[in-house]
Design a protein around this motif. Structure first.
Motif, PDB file in Angstrom:
ATOM      1  N   PRO A 175       0.617  -1.335  -0.023  1.00 36.98           N
ATOM      2  CA  PRO A 175      -0.075   0.053  -0.155  1.00 36.98           C
ATOM      3  C   PRO A 175       0.913   1.353   0.091  1.00 36.98           C
ATOM      4  CG  PRO A 175       0.133  -0.790   2.175  1.00 36.98           C
ATOM      5  CD  PRO A 175       0.743  -1.947   1.373  1.00 36.98           C
ATOM      6  N   VAL A 176       2.030   1.071  -0.059  1.00 36.03           N
ATOM      7  CA  VAL A 176       3.201   2.361  -0.131  1.00 36.03           C
ATOM      8  C   VAL A 176       3.356   2.774  -1.705  1.00 36.03           C
ATOM      9  CG1 VAL A 176       5.039   3.384   0.776  1.00 36.03           C
ATOM     10  CG2 VAL A 176       3.994   1.512   2.063  1.00 36.03           C
ATOM     11  N   ASP A 177       2.558   4.015  -1.808  1.00 40.15           N
ATOM     12  CA  ASP A 177       2.975   4.280  -3.174  1.00 40.15           C
ATOM     13  C   ASP A 177       4.212   4.702  -3.559  1.00 40.15           C
ATOM     14  OD1 ASP A 177       0.303   4.042  -3.854  1.00 40.15           O
ATOM     15  OD2 ASP A 177      -0.403   6.087  -3.183  1.00 40.15           O
ATOM     16  N   GLN A 178       5.160   5.382  -2.461  1.00 42.38           N
ATOM     17  CA  GLN A 178       6.324   5.731  -2.863  1.00 42.38           C
ATOM     18  C   GLN A 178       7.550   4.716  -3.020  1.00 42.38           C
ATOM     19  OE1 GLN A 178       4.368   6.475  -0.066  1.00 42.38           O
ATOM     20  NE2 GLN A 178       4.886   8.309   0.747  1.00 42.38           N
ATOM     21  N   ILE A 179       7.069   3.305  -2.923  1.00 44.26           N
ATOM     22  CA  ILE A 179       8.063   2.326  -3.162  1.00 44.26           C
ATOM     23  C   ILE A 179       7.590   1.382  -4.345  1.00 44.26           C
ATOM     24  CG2 ILE A 179       9.168   0.340  -2.042  1.00 44.26           C
ATOM     25  CD1 ILE A 179       8.902   1.682   0.584  1.00 44.26           C
ATOM     26  N   ASN A 180       8.197   1.153  -5.443  1.00 40.60           N
ATOM     27  CA  ASN A 180       8.095   0.457  -6.304  1.00 40.60           C
ATOM     28  C   ASN A 180       8.989  -0.755  -6.233  1.00 40.60           C
ATOM     29  OD1 ASN A 180       7.014  -0.797  -8.927  1.00 40.60           O
ATOM     30  ND2 ASN A 180       8.680   0.392 -10.059  1.00 40.60           N
ATOM     31  N   ALA A 181       8.336  -1.879  -5.642  1.00 35.36           N
ATOM     32  CA  ALA A 181       9.369  -3.090  -5.310  1.00 35.36           C
ATOM     33  C   ALA A 181       9.104  -4.298  -6.449  1.00 35.36           C
ATOM     34  CB  ALA A 181       9.125  -3.362  -3.782  1.00 35.36           C
ATOM     35  N   LEU A 182      10.243  -5.087  -6.202  1.00 36.67           N
ATOM     36  CA  LEU A 182      10.071  -6.347  -6.732  1.00 36.67           C
ATOM     37  C   LEU A 182      10.852  -7.267  -6.058  1.00 36.67           C
ATOM     38  CD1 LEU A 182       9.544  -7.963  -9.596  1.00 36.67           C
ATOM     39  CD2 LEU A 182      11.723  -7.355 -10.179  1.00 36.67           C
ATOM     40  N   PHE A 183      10.513  -8.536  -6.049  1.00 29.91           N
ATOM     41  CA  PHE A 183      10.913  -9.652  -4.999  1.00 29.91           C
ATOM     42  C   PHE A 183      10.966 -10.799  -5.958  1.00 29.91           C
ATOM     43  CE2 PHE A 183       9.132  -6.673  -2.214  1.00 29.91           C
ATOM     44  CZ  PHE A 183       9.890  -6.475  -1.256  1.00 29.91           C
ATOM     45  N   LEU A 184      12.296 -11.502  -5.719  1.00 26.65           N
ATOM     46  CA  LEU A 184      12.689 -12.559  -6.903  1.00 26.65           C
ATOM     47  C   LEU A 184      13.333 -13.731  -5.902  1.00 26.65           C
ATOM     48  CD1 LEU A 184      14.856 -10.246  -9.363  1.00 26.65           C
ATOM     49  CD2 LEU A 184      12.653 -11.163  -9.946  1.00 26.65           C
ATOM     50  N   GLU A 185      12.659 -14.898  -6.365  1.00 25.38           N
ATOM     51  CA  GLU A 185      12.730 -16.189  -5.654  1.00 25.38           C
ATOM     52  C   GLU A 185      13.012 -17.145  -6.827  1.00 25.38           C
ATOM     53  OE1 GLU A 185      13.697 -19.143  -3.729  1.00 25.38           O
ATOM     54  OE2 GLU A 185      13.390 -17.220  -2.543  1.00 25.38           O
ATOM     55  N   GLN A 186      14.124 -18.156  -6.782  1.00 21.34           N
ATOM     56  CA  GLN A 186      14.329 -19.278  -7.572  1.00 21.34           C
ATOM     57  C   GLN A 186      13.343 -20.201  -7.426  1.00 21.34           C
ATOM     58  OE1 GLN A 186      18.172 -20.946  -7.013  1.00 21.34           O
ATOM     59  NE2 GLN A 186      17.881 -20.820  -4.748  1.00 21.34           N
TER      60      GLN A 186
ATOM     61  N   TYR B 119      -0.538 -20.365   4.546  1.00 21.44           N
ATOM     62  CA  TYR B 119      -1.044 -18.922   4.826  1.00 21.44           C
ATOM     63  C   TYR B 119       0.136 -17.899   3.950  1.00 21.44           C
ATOM     64  CZ  TYR B 119       0.019 -14.092   7.212  1.00 21.44           C
ATOM     65  OH  TYR B 119       0.258 -13.091   7.295  1.00 21.44           O
ATOM     66  N   CYS B 120       1.378 -18.046   3.974  1.00 16.79           N
ATOM     67  CA  CYS B 120       2.431 -17.361   3.284  1.00 16.79           C
ATOM     68  C   CYS B 120       2.223 -17.485   1.860  1.00 16.79           C
ATOM     69  CB  CYS B 120       3.801 -17.900   3.664  1.00 16.79           C
ATOM     70  SG  CYS B 120       4.222 -17.339   5.479  1.00 16.79           S
ATOM     71  N   GLN B 121       1.804 -18.891   1.385  1.00 19.19           N
ATOM     72  CA  GLN B 121       1.615 -18.902  -0.150  1.00 19.19           C
ATOM     73  C   GLN B 121       0.092 -18.152  -0.511  1.00 19.19           C
ATOM     74  OE1 GLN B 121       1.227 -23.198  -0.223  1.00 19.19           O
ATOM     75  NE2 GLN B 121       3.313 -23.588  -0.426  1.00 19.19           N
ATOM     76  N   TRP B 122      -0.564 -18.235   0.254  1.00 20.11           N
ATOM     77  CA  TRP B 122      -1.882 -17.163   0.056  1.00 20.11           C
ATOM     78  C   TRP B 122      -1.394 -15.980  -0.259  1.00 20.11           C
ATOM     79  CZ3 TRP B 122      -4.238 -13.534   3.516  1.00 20.11           C
ATOM     80  CH2 TRP B 122      -5.234 -13.342   3.217  1.00 20.11           C
ATOM     81  N   VAL B 123      -0.566 -15.477   0.657  1.00 21.97           N
ATOM     82  CA  VAL B 123      -0.111 -13.823   0.527  1.00 21.97           C
ATOM     83  C   VAL B 123       0.599 -13.789  -0.657  1.00 21.97           C
ATOM     84  CG1 VAL B 123       1.302 -12.213   1.623  1.00 21.97           C
ATOM     85  CG2 VAL B 123      -0.166 -13.538   3.065  1.00 21.97           C
ATOM     86  N   ALA B 124       1.579 -14.772  -1.039  1.00 23.77           N
ATOM     87  CA  ALA B 124       2.458 -14.511  -2.164  1.00 23.77           C
ATOM     88  C   ALA B 124       1.684 -14.654  -3.466  1.00 23.77           C
ATOM     89  CB  ALA B 124       3.562 -15.713  -2.250  1.00 23.77           C
ATOM     90  N   GLU B 125       0.589 -15.397  -3.471  1.00 24.08           N
ATOM     91  CA  GLU B 125      -0.301 -15.321  -4.679  1.00 24.08           C
ATOM     92  C   GLU B 125      -1.076 -14.004  -4.949  1.00 24.08           C
ATOM     93  OE1 GLU B 125      -2.701 -18.363  -3.707  1.00 24.08           O
ATOM     94  OE2 GLU B 125      -1.340 -20.105  -4.082  1.00 24.08           O
ATOM     95  N   GLN B 126      -1.077 -13.171  -3.895  1.00 23.99           N
ATOM     96  CA  GLN B 126      -1.708 -11.890  -4.132  1.00 23.99           C
ATOM     97  C   GLN B 126      -0.902 -10.825  -4.489  1.00 23.99           C
ATOM     98  OE1 GLN B 126      -5.047 -11.199  -1.058  1.00 23.99           O
ATOM     99  NE2 GLN B 126      -4.055 -13.046  -0.027  1.00 23.99           N
ATOM    100  N   LEU B 127       0.344 -11.155  -4.401  1.00 25.14           N
ATOM    101  CA  LEU B 127       1.312  -9.730  -4.515  1.00 25.14           C
ATOM    102  C   LEU B 127       2.160  -9.976  -5.974  1.00 25.14           C
ATOM    103  CD1 LEU B 127       2.864 -10.205  -1.117  1.00 25.14           C
ATOM    104  CD2 LEU B 127       1.269  -8.272  -1.789  1.00 25.14           C
ATOM    105  N   SER B 128       1.709  -8.988  -6.883  1.00 26.77           N
ATOM    106  CA  SER B 128       2.204  -9.085  -8.196  1.00 26.77           C
ATOM    107  C   SER B 128       3.578  -8.698  -8.121  1.00 26.77           C
ATOM    108  CB  SER B 128       1.511  -7.974  -9.178  1.00 26.77           C
ATOM    109  OG  SER B 128       1.783  -6.861  -8.297  1.00 26.77           O
ATOM    110  N   SER B 129       4.179  -8.243  -6.928  1.00 25.68           N
ATOM    111  CA  SER B 129       5.650  -7.855  -6.490  1.00 25.68           C
ATOM    112  C   SER B 129       6.442  -8.982  -6.642  1.00 25.68           C
ATOM    113  CB  SER B 129       5.743  -6.904  -5.726  1.00 25.68           C
ATOM    114  OG  SER B 129       5.471  -7.348  -4.495  1.00 25.68           O
ATOM    115  N   CYS B 130       5.972  -9.990  -5.989  1.00 20.98           N
ATOM    116  CA  CYS B 130       6.525 -11.463  -5.978  1.00 20.98           C
ATOM    117  C   CYS B 130       6.519 -12.214  -7.237  1.00 20.98           C
ATOM    118  CB  CYS B 130       6.069 -12.203  -4.859  1.00 20.98           C
ATOM    119  SG  CYS B 130       6.195 -11.168  -3.253  1.00 20.98           S
ATOM    120  N   ARG B 131       7.849 -12.652  -7.830  1.00 15.85           N
ATOM    121  CA  ARG B 131       7.991 -13.159  -8.776  1.00 15.85           C
ATOM    122  C   ARG B 131       8.822 -14.561  -8.339  1.00 15.85           C
ATOM    123  NH1 ARG B 131       9.123  -8.698 -13.587  1.00 15.85           N
ATOM    124  NH2 ARG B 131       7.164  -7.723 -13.196  1.00 15.85           N
ATOM    125  N   PHE B 132       8.497 -15.765  -8.727  1.00 16.06           N
ATOM    126  CA  PHE B 132       8.979 -17.159  -8.370  1.00 16.06           C
ATOM    127  C   PHE B 132       9.423 -17.615  -9.745  1.00 16.06           C
ATOM    128  CE2 PHE B 132       6.136 -16.256  -4.875  1.00 16.06           C
ATOM    129  CZ  PHE B 132       6.899 -16.753  -3.753  1.00 16.06           C
TER     130      PHE B 132
END
Length: 432
Positions: A26-37, A103-116
């Motif tokens: 929800p923080v507009d000032q941060i455009n973030a991306l998270f990467l996981e192998q 629960y963590c998988q449920w959260v990750a599925e909703q976040l477009s910033s998380c790329r697996f």
């Protein structure tokens, strides 16, 4: 902002970086991306045993300690899964470990910033652009380069294998982190030895003990620790896992920090009271009418040598109190020997930007920024790699939301998630 340039890129998606992604959403000032192998979020998948619980309360989810109203809270997960009343009647503060993972998988599925399914292979500093170039390899074999102003390293720890085991043929020697994946291999053996004395060792031993009558193997549990002791879980002891203790610990010289950590094992490495009770109760039940199970528990036993012996292995121990050797043969060895931090290979090209202490560890500021060798406007943060600078709460899930609040506030330059100054009743350090 172009589609490959970000304010922040996170390397690795464990609970800490996943929590950061959720709080950044929800923080507009941060455009973030998270990467996981890995192809999807998995939290210690080899130890997601039935009837094992998280060792912290459910409030230590990804966001609640920073934002109880977040859509990514555990309670909102329960509501989304129509489990609120189930949980209400469950009446437990500590949730099943498997449910925490889901629960963590449920959260990750909703976040477009998380790329697996995308491995970070190299990071370079581009002086002309004043940013970091993050080079990745995707599961389809394609390569891509992202750019970012700031980094957060959240690769976590890796299983530790003692040196004497590293050059031994290891078909039936494996770390407890792989237990669920290789459990059937152990079941087929005539003898199994678990090495270690923490929670993972106890859970693996208990699982094997329950199945012993079915498979008929001999079962041993050995450790170099002084005994099979419970984790310190008193309320005042738990206050060491607080922002207050982080501030106190970080203020100390590094040699004093290392000295303190060496004496705090039972604050974070012991066994839960309930697991010890379950093991003892089952041993008692199995020993009725002089029908003792083929089980051996021994402490103060340090492994000195390991070698192949027929279809199994021969272990040579030294008893730490009696200074006597002891030889033990077994078909399968499960190493519950903990984890250690690893400097990720992908930062080799920017290691010159990072300040290191005498033991080649990160020098980490109180706000989780790495100390750098150059005065640049960009920052590198670290998650769960700061035990030596921030104390025993470094990997504690209950402090994840606090850590992420500090990182976000530092990035934005204001208090997006307020951090309380007084969280405990005791005072650490000199009385004021």
């Amino acid at each position: 902002m172009t589609n490959n340039h970000y304010d922040l890129i996170g390397v690795g998606i464990g609970p800490f970086n996943l929590g950061l992604a959720a709080l950044c959403e929800p923080v507009d000032q941060i455009n973030a991306l998270f990467l996981e192998q890995k192809p999807q979020f998995q939290w210690h998948p080899g130890l997601l045993l039935e009837n094992t619980s998280l060792q912290v309360p459910f409030l230590a989810d990804l966001v609640t300690m920073a934002d109880p109203c977040s859509q990514f809270s555990f309670l909102n997960y329960l509501r989304a899964k129509s489990r609120l009343y189930h949980f209400y009647f469950f009446e437990k503060f500590h949730i099943p470990r498997r449910e925490y993972n889901h629960y963590c998988q449920w959260v990750a599925e909703q976040l477009s910033s998380c790329r697996f399914g995308e491995r970070v292979e190299a990071i370079t500093w581009e002086e002309n652009r004043q940013d970091f170039a993050v080079k990745t390899k995707r599961v389809d074999g394609t390569h891509f380069t992202y750019h970012c102003r700031n980094l957060v390293l959240g690769v976590g720890s890796i299983p530790h294998t003692p040196a004497c085991f590293q050059n031994v043929p290891s078909e039936r020697i494996f770390h407890s982190a792989e237990f669920l994946h290789k459990r059937d291999r152990a079941y087929q053996c005539q003898s199994i030895t678990v090495i270690g004395s923490g929670q993972s060792a106890a859970e693996v031993f208990y699982e094997l003990l329950q199945a012993q009558e079915t498979y008929g193997y001999r079962l041993s549990w050995h450790t170099r620790s002084q005994g099979f002791f419970p984790m310190e879980y008193s309320k005042l002891g738990l206050e060491h896992f607080s922002p207050d203790y982080i501030h106190y610990f970080h203020s100390l010289p590094q040699d004093k920090r290392d000295q303190l950590l060496a004496g705090q094992d039972l604050l974070y490495k012991g066994i839960s009271f309930s697991t010890i009770a379950n093991i003892y109760d089952l041993l008692y039940e199995r020993s009725v009418a002089d029908n003792y199970p083929d089980v051996q528990l021994a402490s103060a036993m340090e492994v000195k040598e390991v070698e192949k012996a027929g279809n199994g292995y021969r272990l040579v121990y030294r008893h730490l109190h009696q200074n006597q050797p002891y030889t033990h043969e077994t078909d399968c060895i499960i190493l519950a020997t903990g984890y250690h931090d690893k400097i990720p290979d992908c930062i080799a090209n920017i290691s010159h930007l990072i300040q290191w202490d005498e033991q080649k560890r990160y020098i980490v500021n109180l706000d989780y920024r790495l100390a750098l060798t150059q005065d640049i406007p960009n920052q590198i943060f670290v998650q769960n790699g700061d035990l030596h600078t921030h104390g025993i709460g470094a990997s504690d899930l209950g402090l994840g939301a606090y850590c992420n609040s500090v990182i976000i506030n530092t990035l934005v330059g204001r208090s997006v998630y307020p951090v309380q100054q007084r969280n405990v009743f005791q005072q650490f350090g000199t009385l004021t």
